[in-house]
Design an enzyme around this catalytic site. Structure first.
Site, PDB file in Angstrom:
ATOM      1  N   ARG A  37      40.445  29.346  27.852  1.00  0.00           N
ATOM      2  CA  ARG A  37      41.007  28.563  28.956  1.00  0.00           C
ATOM      3  C   ARG A  37      41.852  27.400  28.443  1.00  0.00           C
ATOM      4  O   ARG A  37      42.126  26.444  29.154  1.00  0.00           O
ATOM      5  CB  ARG A  37      39.898  28.065  29.877  1.00  0.00           C
ATOM      6  CG  ARG A  37      39.037  29.202  30.398  1.00  0.00           C
ATOM      7  CD  ARG A  37      38.359  28.923  31.707  1.00  0.00           C
ATOM      8  NE  ARG A  37      37.604  30.076  32.161  1.00  0.00           N
ATOM      9  CZ  ARG A  37      38.108  31.061  32.884  1.00  0.00           C
ATOM     10  NH1 ARG A  37      39.375  31.022  33.253  1.00  0.00           N
ATOM     11  NH2 ARG A  37      37.358  32.076  33.253  1.00  0.00           N
ATOM     12  N   HIS A  67      41.723  39.380  22.367  1.00  0.00           N
ATOM     13  CA  HIS A  67      41.957  39.199  23.805  1.00  0.00           C
ATOM     14  C   HIS A  67      42.762  37.929  24.027  1.00  0.00           C
ATOM     15  O   HIS A  67      42.409  36.861  23.529  1.00  0.00           O
ATOM     16  CB  HIS A  67      40.621  39.101  24.544  1.00  0.00           C
ATOM     17  CG  HIS A  67      40.700  39.403  26.014  1.00  0.00           C
ATOM     18  ND1 HIS A  67      41.524  38.704  26.874  1.00  0.00           N
ATOM     19  CD2 HIS A  67      40.065  40.338  26.768  1.00  0.00           C
ATOM     20  CE1 HIS A  67      41.382  39.185  28.102  1.00  0.00           C
ATOM     21  NE2 HIS A  67      40.499  40.187  28.059  1.00  0.00           N
ATOM     22  N   TYR A  70      42.628  33.700  29.214  1.00  0.00           N
ATOM     23  CA  TYR A  70      42.700  33.974  30.654  1.00  0.00           C
ATOM     24  C   TYR A  70      43.780  33.161  31.353  1.00  0.00           C
ATOM     25  O   TYR A  70      44.207  33.503  32.465  1.00  0.00           O
ATOM     26  CB  TYR A  70      41.351  33.657  31.309  1.00  0.00           C
ATOM     27  CG  TYR A  70      40.223  34.571  30.908  1.00  0.00           C
ATOM     28  CD1 TYR A  70      40.395  35.953  30.846  1.00  0.00           C
ATOM     29  CD2 TYR A  70      38.964  34.052  30.602  1.00  0.00           C
ATOM     30  CE1 TYR A  70      39.353  36.793  30.489  1.00  0.00           C
ATOM     31  CE2 TYR A  70      37.916  34.892  30.240  1.00  0.00           C
ATOM     32  CZ  TYR A  70      38.118  36.262  30.185  1.00  0.00           C
ATOM     33  OH  TYR A  70      37.079  37.091  29.824  1.00  0.00           O
ATOM     34  N   HIS A 107      45.527  40.485  30.340  1.00  0.00           N
ATOM     35  CA  HIS A 107      45.562  40.737  31.774  1.00  0.00           C
ATOM     36  C   HIS A 107      47.017  40.603  32.227  1.00  0.00           C
ATOM     37  O   HIS A 107      47.647  39.564  31.966  1.00  0.00           O
ATOM     38  CB  HIS A 107      44.708  39.729  32.529  1.00  0.00           C
ATOM     39  CG  HIS A 107      43.241  39.846  32.242  1.00  0.00           C
ATOM     40  ND1 HIS A 107      42.304  39.035  32.839  1.00  0.00           N
ATOM     41  CD2 HIS A 107      42.542  40.693  31.434  1.00  0.00           C
ATOM     42  CE1 HIS A 107      41.089  39.365  32.411  1.00  0.00           C
ATOM     43  NE2 HIS A 107      41.219  40.364  31.558  1.00  0.00           N
ATOM     44  N   GLU A 142      45.518  45.663  30.409  1.00  0.00           N
ATOM     45  CA  GLU A 142      44.175  45.939  30.915  1.00  0.00           C
ATOM     46  C   GLU A 142      44.219  46.372  32.375  1.00  0.00           C
ATOM     47  O   GLU A 142      44.951  45.804  33.185  1.00  0.00           O
ATOM     48  CB  GLU A 142      43.288  44.700  30.768  1.00  0.00           C
ATOM     49  CG  GLU A 142      41.850  44.951  31.194  1.00  0.00           C
ATOM     50  CD  GLU A 142      40.912  43.820  30.818  1.00  0.00           C
ATOM     51  OE1 GLU A 142      39.814  43.760  31.401  1.00  0.00           O
ATOM     52  OE2 GLU A 142      41.257  42.999  29.941  1.00  0.00           O
ATOM     53  N   ASP A 176      38.897  49.033  31.783  1.00  0.00           N
ATOM     54  CA  ASP A 176      37.664  48.287  32.031  1.00  0.00           C
ATOM     55  C   ASP A 176      36.889  49.023  33.124  1.00  0.00           C
ATOM     56  O   ASP A 176      37.384  49.191  34.242  1.00  0.00           O
ATOM     57  CB  ASP A 176      38.002  46.857  32.472  1.00  0.00           C
ATOM     58  CG  ASP A 176      36.770  45.976  32.613  1.00  0.00           C
ATOM     59  OD1 ASP A 176      35.883  46.333  33.405  1.00  0.00           O
ATOM     60  OD2 ASP A 176      36.709  44.938  31.936  1.00  0.00           O
ATOM     61  N   HIS A 179      36.359  46.997  36.283  1.00  0.00           N
ATOM     62  CA  HIS A 179      37.618  46.785  37.010  1.00  0.00           C
ATOM     63  C   HIS A 179      38.071  48.040  37.743  1.00  0.00           C
ATOM     64  O   HIS A 179      38.466  47.964  38.910  1.00  0.00           O
ATOM     65  CB  HIS A 179      38.713  46.340  36.044  1.00  0.00           C
ATOM     66  CG  HIS A 179      38.492  44.981  35.456  1.00  0.00           C
ATOM     67  ND1 HIS A 179      39.351  44.422  34.530  1.00  0.00           N
ATOM     68  CD2 HIS A 179      37.516  44.062  35.650  1.00  0.00           C
ATOM     69  CE1 HIS A 179      38.912  43.228  34.189  1.00  0.00           C
ATOM     70  NE2 HIS A 179      37.802  42.998  34.844  1.00  0.00           N
ATOM     71  N   HIS A 211      36.606  48.629  27.895  1.00  0.00           N
ATOM     72  CA  HIS A 211      35.608  47.602  28.178  1.00  0.00           C
ATOM     73  C   HIS A 211      34.496  48.298  28.958  1.00  0.00           C
ATOM     74  O   HIS A 211      34.727  48.759  30.079  1.00  0.00           O
ATOM     75  CB  HIS A 211      36.196  46.480  29.022  1.00  0.00           C
ATOM     76  CG  HIS A 211      37.081  45.552  28.263  1.00  0.00           C
ATOM     77  ND1 HIS A 211      38.035  44.752  28.886  1.00  0.00           N
ATOM     78  CD2 HIS A 211      37.176  45.277  26.935  1.00  0.00           C
ATOM     79  CE1 HIS A 211      38.651  44.027  27.964  1.00  0.00           C
ATOM     80  NE2 HIS A 211      38.151  44.330  26.783  1.00  0.00           N
ATOM     81  N   ASP A 224      35.604  42.156  40.769  1.00  0.00           N
ATOM     82  CA  ASP A 224      35.550  41.824  39.331  1.00  0.00           C
ATOM     83  C   ASP A 224      34.381  40.925  38.985  1.00  0.00           C
ATOM     84  O   ASP A 224      34.546  39.796  38.524  1.00  0.00           O
ATOM     85  CB  ASP A 224      36.873  41.190  38.883  1.00  0.00           C
ATOM     86  CG  ASP A 224      36.930  40.966  37.364  1.00  0.00           C
ATOM     87  OD1 ASP A 224      36.052  41.502  36.653  1.00  0.00           O
ATOM     88  OD2 ASP A 224      37.825  40.249  36.900  1.00  0.00           O
ATOM     89  N   HIS A 226      31.165  41.363  36.551  1.00  0.00           N
ATOM     90  CA  HIS A 226      30.507  42.233  35.577  1.00  0.00           C
ATOM     91  C   HIS A 226      28.990  42.123  35.678  1.00  0.00           C
ATOM     92  O   HIS A 226      28.455  41.052  35.979  1.00  0.00           O
ATOM     93  CB  HIS A 226      30.942  41.866  34.164  1.00  0.00           C
ATOM     94  CG  HIS A 226      32.392  42.101  33.899  1.00  0.00           C
ATOM     95  ND1 HIS A 226      32.922  42.135  32.636  1.00  0.00           N
ATOM     96  CD2 HIS A 226      33.441  42.324  34.740  1.00  0.00           C
ATOM     97  CE1 HIS A 226      34.222  42.351  32.705  1.00  0.00           C
ATOM     98  NE2 HIS A 226      34.557  42.456  33.975  1.00  0.00           N
ATOM     99  N   GLU A 256      31.447  43.513  27.702  1.00  0.00           N
ATOM    100  CA  GLU A 256      31.756  42.189  28.248  1.00  0.00           C
ATOM    101  C   GLU A 256      30.724  41.836  29.323  1.00  0.00           C
ATOM    102  O   GLU A 256      31.049  41.254  30.346  1.00  0.00           O
ATOM    103  CB  GLU A 256      33.150  42.163  28.864  1.00  0.00           C
ATOM    104  CG  GLU A 256      34.283  42.294  27.880  1.00  0.00           C
ATOM    105  CD  GLU A 256      35.634  42.203  28.568  1.00  0.00           C
ATOM    106  OE1 GLU A 256      36.542  41.611  28.003  1.00  0.00           O
ATOM    107  OE2 GLU A 256      35.765  42.737  29.703  1.00  0.00           O
TER     108      GLU A 256
END
Length: 277
Positions: A37, A67, A70, A107, A142, A176, A179, A211, A224, A226, A256
């Protein structure tokens, strides 16, 4: 052997992640290229990278997955946000040249009232700026759950991005399970049909990572959230069918799920125990 790992923190260095992966029985792992972040990348210690590469070779690791943070949104309506995405992704790809074979997942972003078509154009524009013919890293789009104005909510949108990129050989897809299930693809009851649709639209040769996550919400919920393996609406049987599918069994899988290291270790052992190949 099932190629499986989880997401690990890079805060203590690259070799530390490799040793953590081995300690929980993993033979690959995913990591953030920088604070997920934030914006600043950690300084690279070449000796640390070299030590990790030696460990990966000694223990026959499957490809690692880096990755992107975000905070990236390459299809934002704000030019400053798009420029941030371009700079970060370019820097990340330069870093990953030090880790040959590592793949880079991101993403696609949220178009925020601009419409998916405009979002797709913007994502492809940035990819065309940052991808280089000589780079060793494959960039993965993704699959997304479709919450809000996310781009990549279905296979057709991902295909549209790929079609607008010049160096398409540098692109792949990370699927994913949470997802796609939340996005409306029934991988519980119709896994073969979902994979056939993926192959028809994108091509299974572009599927380079998975994922592997359960979902707190139901099919087509676009939420979304998980869940731990076997504790969600996808379920252990369906997720084991994914890892055992003849067209997927040799891919690297990355957990994840909402876990600490002991939980990841248990999930790796569980999925390995159900692996039939």
């Amino acid at each position: 052997m099932l190629n499986i790992g989880c997401h690990l923190s890079s805060a203590k260095g690259y070799l530390h992640m490799g040793k953590e992966a081995l300690a929980i029985g993993a033979n690959t792992f995913q990591f953030f290229t920088r604070n997920p972040r934030g914006s600043k990348a950690k300084a690279i210690d070449p000796a640390d990278i070299e030590a990790l590469l030696q460990l990966l070779e000694e223990h026959a690791f499957a490809p690692l997955l880096a990755h992107a943070p975000y905070t990236l949104n390459p299809c934002s309506a704000d030019p400053k946000v798009r420029e941030f995405a371009r700079i970060v992704m370019k820097e990340d790809l330069q870093l990953l040249e030090l880790l040959p074979g590592t793949r880079y997942n991101f993403h696609p972003g949220s178009h925020v009232q601009q419409g998916a078509e405009q979002g797709i154009e913007m994502i492809a524009e940035i990819l065309n700026e940052i991808l280089q013919p000589q780079q060793q890293t494959t960039v993965l789009l993704e699959t997304m759950s479709g919450k809000g104005s996310e781009v990549g909510r279905n296979f057709t949108e991902l295909r549209a991005i790929i079609d607008k990129v010049e160096l398409q050989e540098k692109l792949g897809v990370c699927l994913d399970t949470c997802h796609v299930f939340d996005g409306g693809y029934d991988i519980v009851g119709e896994l073969d049909k979902v994979l056939a649709e993926f192959d028809n639209i994108i091509g299974l040769e572009r599927l380079l990572a998975i994922h592997i996550n359960d979902s707190l919400n139901g099919l087509g919920s676009h939420k979304d959230r998980h869940a731990k393996i076997g504790q969600g609406n996808i379920g252990l049987e369906a997720l084991s069918a994914v890892t055992n599918h003849p067209q997927l069994k040799d891919l690297p899988f990355y957990l994840e799920t909402p876990n600490e290291l002991p939980g990841y270790k248990a999930e790796i052992e569980l999925l390995r125990s159900l692996y039939k190949w």
